[in-house]
Design a protein around this motif. Sequence first.
Motif, PDB file in Angstrom:
ATOM      1  N   THR A 145      76.650  -6.457  46.938  1.00  0.00           N
ATOM      2  CA  THR A 145      75.112  -6.178  47.477  1.00  0.00           C
ATOM      3  C   THR A 145      74.315  -7.471  47.658  1.00  0.00           C
ATOM      4  O   THR A 145      73.613  -7.608  48.595  1.00  0.00           O
ATOM      5  CB  THR A 145      74.471  -4.967  46.734  1.00  0.00           C
ATOM      6  OG1 THR A 145      75.258  -3.891  46.722  1.00  0.00           O
ATOM      7  CG2 THR A 145      73.172  -4.779  47.074  1.00  0.00           C
ATOM      8  N   ASN A 176      75.260  -9.738  50.419  1.00  0.00           N
ATOM      9  CA  ASN A 176      75.036  -9.247  51.484  1.00  0.00           C
ATOM     10  C   ASN A 176      73.450  -9.118  51.705  1.00  0.00           C
ATOM     11  O   ASN A 176      72.990  -9.398  53.035  1.00  0.00           O
ATOM     12  CB  ASN A 176      75.478  -7.708  51.637  1.00  0.00           C
ATOM     13  CG  ASN A 176      76.898  -7.447  51.863  1.00  0.00           C
ATOM     14  OD1 ASN A 176      77.636  -8.429  52.000  1.00  0.00           O
ATOM     15  ND2 ASN A 176      77.265  -6.281  51.416  1.00  0.00           N
ATOM     16  N   LEU A 177      72.680  -9.196  50.702  1.00  0.00           N
ATOM     17  CA  LEU A 177      71.063  -9.118  51.094  1.00  0.00           C
ATOM     18  C   LEU A 177      70.777 -10.496  51.035  1.00  0.00           C
ATOM     19  O   LEU A 177      69.622 -10.700  51.810  1.00  0.00           O
ATOM     20  CB  LEU A 177      70.438  -8.619  49.675  1.00  0.00           C
ATOM     21  CG  LEU A 177      70.523  -6.869  49.522  1.00  0.00           C
ATOM     22  CD1 LEU A 177      70.055  -6.639  48.051  1.00  0.00           C
ATOM     23  CD2 LEU A 177      69.823  -6.315  50.541  1.00  0.00           C
ATOM     24  N   GLN A 178      71.400 -11.497  50.847  1.00  0.00           N
ATOM     25  CA  GLN A 178      71.125 -12.881  51.129  1.00  0.00           C
ATOM     26  C   GLN A 178      71.388 -13.372  52.478  1.00  0.00           C
ATOM     27  O   GLN A 178      70.945 -14.523  52.962  1.00  0.00           O
ATOM     28  CB  GLN A 178      71.693 -13.810  49.852  1.00  0.00           C
ATOM     29  CG  GLN A 178      71.245 -13.617  48.570  1.00  0.00           C
ATOM     30  CD  GLN A 178      72.262 -14.235  47.461  1.00  0.00           C
ATOM     31  OE1 GLN A 178      73.095 -14.768  47.663  1.00  0.00           O
ATOM     32  NE2 GLN A 178      71.441 -14.249  46.437  1.00  0.00           N
ATOM     33  N   GLU A 179      72.127 -12.560  53.126  1.00  0.00           N
ATOM     34  CA  GLU A 179      72.186 -12.875  54.728  1.00  0.00           C
ATOM     35  C   GLU A 179      70.839 -12.989  55.386  1.00  0.00           C
ATOM     36  O   GLU A 179      70.034 -12.332  55.244  1.00  0.00           O
ATOM     37  CB  GLU A 179      73.098 -12.169  55.345  1.00  0.00           C
ATOM     38  CG  GLU A 179      74.552 -11.974  54.827  1.00  0.00           C
ATOM     39  CD  GLU A 179      75.632 -11.016  55.380  1.00  0.00           C
ATOM     40  OE1 GLU A 179      74.948 -10.190  56.183  1.00  0.00           O
ATOM     41  OE2 GLU A 179      76.727 -10.707  54.826  1.00  0.00           O
ATOM     42  N   LEU A 200      68.201 -12.466  58.000  1.00  0.00           N
ATOM     43  CA  LEU A 200      67.655 -11.526  58.852  1.00  0.00           C
ATOM     44  C   LEU A 200      67.242 -12.013  60.280  1.00  0.00           C
ATOM     45  O   LEU A 200      67.205 -11.316  61.205  1.00  0.00           O
ATOM     46  CB  LEU A 200      66.610 -10.592  58.374  1.00  0.00           C
ATOM     47  CG  LEU A 200      66.964  -9.344  57.462  1.00  0.00           C
ATOM     48  CD1 LEU A 200      65.596  -8.759  56.853  1.00  0.00           C
ATOM     49  CD2 LEU A 200      67.599  -8.415  58.237  1.00  0.00           C
ATOM     50  N   THR A 209      68.135  -2.813  59.662  1.00  0.00           N
ATOM     51  CA  THR A 209      68.783  -3.341  58.816  1.00  0.00           C
ATOM     52  C   THR A 209      67.959  -3.330  57.481  1.00  0.00           C
ATOM     53  O   THR A 209      68.270  -3.429  56.288  1.00  0.00           O
ATOM     54  CB  THR A 209      69.086  -4.900  59.192  1.00  0.00           C
ATOM     55  OG1 THR A 209      69.843  -4.914  60.313  1.00  0.00           O
ATOM     56  CG2 THR A 209      69.606  -5.617  58.073  1.00  0.00           C
ATOM     57  N   GLU A 210      66.284  -3.554  57.639  1.00  0.00           N
ATOM     58  CA  GLU A 210      65.680  -3.404  56.462  1.00  0.00           C
ATOM     59  C   GLU A 210      65.696  -2.129  55.872  1.00  0.00           C
ATOM     60  O   GLU A 210      65.792  -2.102  54.449  1.00  0.00           O
ATOM     61  CB  GLU A 210      64.190  -4.114  56.901  1.00  0.00           C
ATOM     62  CG  GLU A 210      64.216  -5.586  57.227  1.00  0.00           C
ATOM     63  CD  GLU A 210      62.663  -6.004  57.550  1.00  0.00           C
ATOM     64  OE1 GLU A 210      61.870  -5.122  57.525  1.00  0.00           O
ATOM     65  OE2 GLU A 210      62.758  -7.242  58.281  1.00  0.00           O
ATOM     66  N   ASP A 270      68.275  -0.210  55.561  1.00  0.00           N
ATOM     67  CA  ASP A 270      69.523   0.003  54.958  1.00  0.00           C
ATOM     68  C   ASP A 270      69.423  -0.607  53.694  1.00  0.00           C
ATOM     69  O   ASP A 270      70.051  -0.412  52.681  1.00  0.00           O
ATOM     70  CB  ASP A 270      70.769  -0.579  55.805  1.00  0.00           C
ATOM     71  CG  ASP A 270      70.850   0.442  57.039  1.00  0.00           C
ATOM     72  OD1 ASP A 270      70.463   1.421  57.078  1.00  0.00           O
ATOM     73  OD2 ASP A 270      71.695  -0.423  58.001  1.00  0.00           O
ATOM     74  N   ARG A 271      68.527  -2.117  53.650  1.00  0.00           N
ATOM     75  CA  ARG A 271      68.611  -3.028  52.617  1.00  0.00           C
ATOM     76  C   ARG A 271      67.655  -2.144  51.472  1.00  0.00           C
ATOM     77  O   ARG A 271      68.193  -2.285  50.444  1.00  0.00           O
ATOM     78  CB  ARG A 271      68.101  -4.211  53.049  1.00  0.00           C
ATOM     79  CG  ARG A 271      69.011  -5.093  53.730  1.00  0.00           C
ATOM     80  CD  ARG A 271      68.543  -6.482  54.001  1.00  0.00           C
ATOM     81  NE  ARG A 271      69.355  -7.236  54.651  1.00  0.00           N
ATOM     82  CZ  ARG A 271      69.353  -8.498  54.522  1.00  0.00           C
ATOM     83  NH1 ARG A 271      68.330  -8.896  54.170  1.00  0.00           N
ATOM     84  NH2 ARG A 271      70.136  -9.189  55.305  1.00  0.00           N
ATOM     85  N   GLU A 277      69.859   0.223  49.972  1.00  0.00           N
ATOM     86  CA  GLU A 277      70.837  -0.239  49.136  1.00  0.00           C
ATOM     87  C   GLU A 277      70.307  -0.798  47.724  1.00  0.00           C
ATOM     88  O   GLU A 277      70.856  -0.595  46.704  1.00  0.00           O
ATOM     89  CB  GLU A 277      71.705  -1.479  49.796  1.00  0.00           C
ATOM     90  CG  GLU A 277      72.517  -2.010  49.121  1.00  0.00           C
ATOM     91  CD  GLU A 277      73.706  -1.173  48.921  1.00  0.00           C
ATOM     92  OE1 GLU A 277      74.518  -1.349  47.943  1.00  0.00           O
ATOM     93  OE2 GLU A 277      74.248  -0.381  49.923  1.00  0.00           O
ATOM     94  N   LEU A 278      69.039  -1.180  47.777  1.00  0.00           N
ATOM     95  CA  LEU A 278      68.252  -1.762  46.659  1.00  0.00           C
ATOM     96  C   LEU A 278      67.785  -0.541  45.667  1.00  0.00           C
ATOM     97  O   LEU A 278      68.182  -0.777  44.327  1.00  0.00           O
ATOM     98  CB  LEU A 278      67.056  -2.523  47.105  1.00  0.00           C
ATOM     99  CG  LEU A 278      67.153  -3.789  47.199  1.00  0.00           C
ATOM    100  CD1 LEU A 278      65.980  -4.427  48.259  1.00  0.00           C
ATOM    101  CD2 LEU A 278      67.757  -4.672  46.399  1.00  0.00           C
TER     102      LEU A 278
END
Length: 143
Positions: free
Chosen positions: A49, A52-55, A57, A69-70, A72-73, A76-77
């Motif tokens: 995770t 993936n979060l460091q990709e 935006l 996407t935000e 989804d993030r 996920e958080l």
Amino acid sequence: MSVTESHIELPKDYRPSEDEEFMNERQKEYFRRKLLAWRDEIIRESRSTLSNLQEDLGALPDLADRASTETDRALELRARDRQRKLISKIDAALRRIETDEYGYCEETGEPISLARLEARPVATLSIEAQERHEKSERVHRDD
């Protein structure tokens, strides 16, 4: 001896049984390994995770795609936060194994069923005590 090392051998297909003494060394070792494997899996998922979060935006020019996407993030958080709390419950269960308190209801002191521990290895209450606890919560919530 630390939580991660053990001298107890378990057959590959070993499952705790009602026919043996409750929370004998083999049962404690079985649940210790189960808890450690669960914690390791959660940590691996968390690392995935994070990468993936460091990709970036910024590569999403479309506002709708970026908003999706935000969202989804954020979900996920929240899931990772729940898992962080679960890791602390797993660590507490591992400590209870070390102190021979694992598998016994915190409320009554009676053994928690093996089936319940198999399904929820971090359980601290027997099914009956958990039901009383949940019923009490419902009553207080309705007030």
